[in-house]
Design a protein around this motif. Structure first.
Motif, PDB file in Angstrom:
ATOM      1  N   TYR A 141       4.214   5.567   0.421  1.00 23.99           N
ATOM      2  CA  TYR A 141       2.830   6.004   0.285  1.00 23.99           C
ATOM      3  C   TYR A 141       1.937   4.766   0.352  1.00 23.99           C
ATOM      4  O   TYR A 141       2.274   3.713  -0.198  1.00 23.99           O
ATOM      5  CB  TYR A 141       2.630   6.730  -1.054  1.00 23.99           C
ATOM      6  N   THR A 142       0.789   4.873   1.018  1.00 21.74           N
ATOM      7  CA  THR A 142      -0.142   3.754   1.130  1.00 21.74           C
ATOM      8  C   THR A 142      -1.399   4.025   0.308  1.00 21.74           C
ATOM      9  O   THR A 142      -1.893   5.155   0.249  1.00 21.74           O
ATOM     10  CB  THR A 142      -0.537   3.490   2.594  1.00 21.74           C
ATOM     11  N   ILE A 143      -1.893   2.970  -0.323  1.00 26.26           N
ATOM     12  CA  ILE A 143      -3.115   3.028  -1.133  1.00 26.26           C
ATOM     13  C   ILE A 143      -4.139   2.117  -0.474  1.00 26.26           C
ATOM     14  O   ILE A 143      -3.871   0.922  -0.272  1.00 26.26           O
ATOM     15  CB  ILE A 143      -2.844   2.552  -2.570  1.00 26.26           C
ATOM     16  N   ASN A 144      -5.293   2.634  -0.164  1.00 30.54           N
ATOM     17  CA  ASN A 144      -6.314   1.854   0.519  1.00 30.54           C
ATOM     18  C   ASN A 144      -7.345   1.317  -0.460  1.00 30.54           C
ATOM     19  O   ASN A 144      -7.849   2.050  -1.314  1.00 30.54           O
ATOM     20  CB  ASN A 144      -7.018   2.707   1.582  1.00 30.54           C
ATOM     21  N   ASN A 145      -7.625   0.017  -0.327  1.00 31.19           N
ATOM     22  CA  ASN A 145      -8.678  -0.642  -1.089  1.00 31.19           C
ATOM     23  C   ASN A 145      -8.560  -0.361  -2.586  1.00 31.19           C
ATOM     24  O   ASN A 145      -9.471   0.195  -3.209  1.00 31.19           O
ATOM     25  CB  ASN A 145     -10.063  -0.221  -0.564  1.00 31.19           C
ATOM     26  N   ASP A 156      -5.018  -3.253   0.280  1.00 34.71           N
ATOM     27  CA  ASP A 156      -4.234  -2.046   0.505  1.00 34.71           C
ATOM     28  C   ASP A 156      -2.801  -2.306   0.060  1.00 34.71           C
ATOM     29  O   ASP A 156      -2.295  -3.435   0.179  1.00 34.71           O
ATOM     30  CB  ASP A 156      -4.252  -1.652   1.980  1.00 34.71           C
ATOM     31  N   TYR A 157      -2.125  -1.247  -0.421  1.00 31.70           N
ATOM     32  CA  TYR A 157      -0.757  -1.410  -0.916  1.00 31.70           C
ATOM     33  C   TYR A 157       0.166  -0.355  -0.303  1.00 31.70           C
ATOM     34  O   TYR A 157      -0.233   0.786  -0.069  1.00 31.70           O
ATOM     35  CB  TYR A 157      -0.704  -1.323  -2.442  1.00 31.70           C
ATOM     36  N   LEU A 158       1.397  -0.786  -0.059  1.00 30.49           N
ATOM     37  CA  LEU A 158       2.456   0.085   0.436  1.00 30.49           C
ATOM     38  C   LEU A 158       3.498   0.232  -0.668  1.00 30.49           C
ATOM     39  O   LEU A 158       4.118  -0.757  -1.073  1.00 30.49           O
ATOM     40  CB  LEU A 158       3.092  -0.520   1.694  1.00 30.49           C
ATOM     41  N   VAL A 159       3.667   1.461  -1.170  1.00 27.82           N
ATOM     42  CA  VAL A 159       4.644   1.716  -2.226  1.00 27.82           C
ATOM     43  C   VAL A 159       5.815   2.469  -1.602  1.00 27.82           C
ATOM     44  O   VAL A 159       5.636   3.547  -1.020  1.00 27.82           O
ATOM     45  CB  VAL A 159       4.023   2.533  -3.378  1.00 27.82           C
ATOM     46  N   TRP A 160       7.010   1.889  -1.740  1.00 31.50           N
ATOM     47  CA  TRP A 160       8.203   2.436  -1.087  1.00 31.50           C
ATOM     48  C   TRP A 160       9.176   2.937  -2.158  1.00 31.50           C
ATOM     49  O   TRP A 160       9.576   2.182  -3.046  1.00 31.50           O
ATOM     50  CB  TRP A 160       8.878   1.357  -0.236  1.00 31.50           C
ATOM     51  N   PHE A 161       9.548   4.213  -2.054  1.00 35.45           N
ATOM     52  CA  PHE A 161      10.407   4.867  -3.055  1.00 35.45           C
ATOM     53  C   PHE A 161      11.826   5.047  -2.501  1.00 35.45           C
ATOM     54  O   PHE A 161      12.009   5.333  -1.304  1.00 35.45           O
ATOM     55  CB  PHE A 161       9.845   6.238  -3.414  1.00 35.45           C
ATOM     56  N   HIS A 162      12.809   4.919  -3.397  1.00 34.45           N
ATOM     57  CA  HIS A 162      14.218   5.104  -3.040  1.00 34.45           C
ATOM     58  C   HIS A 162      14.851   6.128  -3.993  1.00 34.45           C
ATOM     59  O   HIS A 162      14.809   5.958  -5.230  1.00 34.45           O
ATOM     60  CB  HIS A 162      14.976   3.776  -3.137  1.00 34.45           C
ATOM     61  N   PHE A 163      15.434   7.172  -3.397  1.00 32.66           N
ATOM     62  CA  PHE A 163      16.060   8.239  -4.188  1.00 32.66           C
ATOM     63  C   PHE A 163      17.462   8.527  -3.656  1.00 32.66           C
ATOM     64  O   PHE A 163      17.728   8.389  -2.443  1.00 32.66           O
ATOM     65  CB  PHE A 163      15.245   9.534  -4.106  1.00 32.66           C
ATOM     66  N   ALA A 164      18.351   8.941  -4.553  1.00 28.30           N
ATOM     67  CA  ALA A 164      19.652   9.496  -4.184  1.00 28.30           C
ATOM     68  C   ALA A 164      20.114  10.379  -5.348  1.00 28.30           C
ATOM     69  O   ALA A 164      20.103   9.944  -6.515  1.00 28.30           O
ATOM     70  CB  ALA A 164      20.665   8.396  -3.893  1.00 28.30           C
TER      71      ALA A 164
END
Length: 620
Positions: free
Chosen positions: A326-330, A276-284
């Motif tokens: 956002y998380t991605i499973n398997n 599983d993956y955790l994708v973290w986004f940063h915006f301004a």
């Protein structure tokens, strides 16, 4: 005074002081403490369980002092070696710098695995990429420490010697990166932490501060090439940065990447599948020309799936940090694709992180960890056996040499089921803590030089085989062995003494094997001498206690009878105290009267003989 400035002051006033100050930066292989050019305190190499220091072949190719030295763990230190650091329980950012650079002149980069808190997180396989071997690479994780000891362990593949150049262990906010949502014990393994539109920055590389100690790499290597990509930047302060629980730095949001003409922006992350993956986004929104919602709108695609539509100004306004994950499973394909597709205006992004969400591996039951560490000390287990870190974890590695582990009945922890340490040159004793190993099935400590008495708790109910032959154990055989389920008992060749319980000897009668020969003074069962009447198991026997008790009873009875007879013979008036004074006076008068009467009678007899009358008046 502008409303924006007042809001900035209010946010600064309301911000929570950073409360996590535990930090260890270890210069592996280094001999002296020092302070870096960016005011970081580094400590000389410590907390390791084995190995030796070394210096890279070409230190001038590496910029930082902590990158030029290393610690390597030869096979003589055992297959498993660790850094064990006592820290408060909590969540930690743990970063390692690994480099080979032919320090050993062997031209062979090693193969080894690395675990954090008993969970496999990194694997290095020879040959390494040339740039990594020569210049090294940083790897980091976010992990919880729940037992007060952060452990980073290295496992040798074949006979290769694992290496590490620096290790950082920094406490962070336990609620960071949505830990309550993704799992309190989940380990986040960094697969890419990118700053968009700027070069590498962060602690150890620049003065740009990151509370967690994170370093941010340029996004250029993972961004799909596009000639229309445009970098943006601002010197204005960005609101909502350095706030709990993630404390992302202000500098991260002062730069961004966009695509001129409304083109797509895409990143490709190398990943491992089945995780599983955790994708973290940063915006301004740092473009001052965007002043209202709807002027910059774009969709976010992950592996060709549209997962969200983003309007930064609509979410937080301008010059304000906004983070989203956002998380991605398997995940079942590689690489992982992140794509920003414009709807209105141009897509824009300031930073991007990708973490593998690794579930924690099962650990050894804490009570059994305590027992095994006590046995390591008491048995004087040599370094070559690699008894370091968790005895059984990670489950993908072999347990400590000579140790076998299995799942417990609840299937939520690992337990020790077998100790096979025969002929290992051990010279200590068996700790009483062995009683905590309640799942032991087999123990073999034969042909060593172990001394002392056998612990009373060695006879666990689960124990089926016990071989302690060929040592120097003294004292008696514990009674607990007679109540276990033993089928094999070898205690021969020691210096044991005392009575052998019939229940223990009956193992041989009921089809098992028992050997008690060659001991100092065992007794009481066939093939052994009879036990002394008075002594049993090195102390006064039950029969001896009864005999002494009866003897004492007889002596006491004779004494009481003698006293009673003496009392009868003395009579009722045979007092030990004096008579009253008046009785003594009367007795004296009577004695005088008797003496006077006797004298008068003698005198009368004398007068009669001379012719005097014999009649006398009675005396009154």
């Amino acid at each position: 005074m502008s409303l924006l400035f007042l809001l900035s002051l209010l946010l600064l006033f309301l911000s929570t002081p950073y409360a996590y100050d535990t930090a260890f930066r270890i210069d592996c292989g280094g001999a002296d403490n020092f302070t870096s050019q960016f005011n970081q305190s580094w400590i000389a190499d410590r907390f390791y369980t084995g190995g030796a220091p070394a210096i890279v072949a070409e230190p001038h190719n590496l910029l930082l002092p902590q990158e030029k030295t290393l610690r390597f763990f030869p096979i003589s230190s055992g297959k498993k070696n660790c850094y064990l650091v006592n820290v408060p329980s909590g969540r930690y950012f743990i970063r390692a710098f690994i480099v080979y650079d032919n320090y050993d002149s062997e031209l062979h980069s090693p193969s080894f695995d690395v675990s954090v808190e008993g969970t496999l997180v990194f694997s290095y396989r020879s040959p390494w990429p040339e740039d990594v071997s020569k210049y090294g690479a940083y790897s980091d994780v976010l992990a919880f420490v729940n037992d007060g000891e952060a452990d980073v362990c290295f496992y040798s593949i074949a006979t290769d010697a694992p290496v590490i150049s620096s290790l950082e262990i920094i406490q962070i906010d336990p609620l960071s990166y949505a830990s309550s949502a993704i799992g309190h014990d989940t380990i986040l393994v960094n697969y890419g932490r990118l700053t968009c539109g700027s070069n590498t920055f962060g602690p150890g590389f620049t003065n740009d501060r990151d509370m967690f100690g994170r370093s941010w790499q340029s996004d250029s290597k993972l961004r799909v090439k596009n000639s229309n990509v445009k970098a943006m930047s601002t010197l204005r302060n960005i609101l909502s940065t350095n706030q709990a629980h993630n404390y992302f730095p202000n500098h991260l949001y002062q730069t961004a990447i966009t695509v001129k003409g409304g083109g797509r922006l895409e990143y490709l992350f190398p990943v491992d599948t089945r995780l599983d993956y955790l994708v973290w986004f940063h915006f301004a929104e740092i473009d001052s020309t965007v002043t209202a919602a709807g002027q910059r709108v774009f969709d976010i695609y992950i592996n060709q799936k549209n997962v969200s539509r983003m309007d930064i100004f609509k979410e937080v306004g301008g010059f304000t940090a906004f983070e989203w994950y956002y998380t991605i499973n398997n995940l079942n394909s590689t690489p992982l694709s992140v794509k920003l597709v414009p709807i209105v205006g141009e897509a824009l992004i300031s930073g991007l992180e990708n973490y593998a969400m690794v579930p924690p591996d099962l650990a050894t039951l804490p009570s059994e960890v305590t027992a095994m560490r006590a046995l390591k000390e008491s048995l004087r287990v040599p370094d070559r056996m690699g008894w370091n870190g968790d005895p059984c974890a990670p489950s993908t590695w072999d347990a400590w040499e000579g140790v076998t582990c299995h799942l417990n009945q609840a299937k939520n922890a690992l337990v020790v089921t077998q100790l096979d340490l025969g002929s290992q040159g051990l010279k200590g004793y068996i700790s009483e803590q062995i009683s905590l190993l309640t799942n032991l099935v087999s123990v073999n400590l034969s042909s060593n030089s172990l001394e002392g008495t056998l612990p009373s708790g060695i006879g666990q109910k689960s124990l089926a085989k016990l071989d302690l032959s060929g040592n120097k154990f003294t004292g008696t055989i514990p009674e607990s062995l007679s109540s276990s389920n033993l089928q094999l008992v070898l205690l021969n060749g020691n210096e044991l003494e005392g009575r052998v319980l019939e229940e223990l000897y009956s193992i041989g009668v009921h089809g098992g094997v028992i050997d008690l020969s060659g001991n100092k003074a065992l007794c009481g069962v066939p093939t052994l001498p009879a036990c002394s009447f008075f002594w049993e198991r090195g102390k006064l026997s039950t029969a001896g206690k009864i005999a002494i008790g009866l003897s004492c009873g007889v002596v006491l009875s004779v004494l009481i009878l003698t006293m009673y007879i003496c009392w009868i013979r003395r009579g009722k008036n045979d007092y030990d105290f004096g008579l009253p004074h008046d009785l003594m006076s009367l007795a004296a008068k009577r004695n005088r009267y008797q003496r006077q009467k006797s004298l008068m009678l003698l005198e009368m007899e004398s007068q009669n003989a001379n012719g005097f009358p014999s009649t006398l008046s009675p005396l009154t």
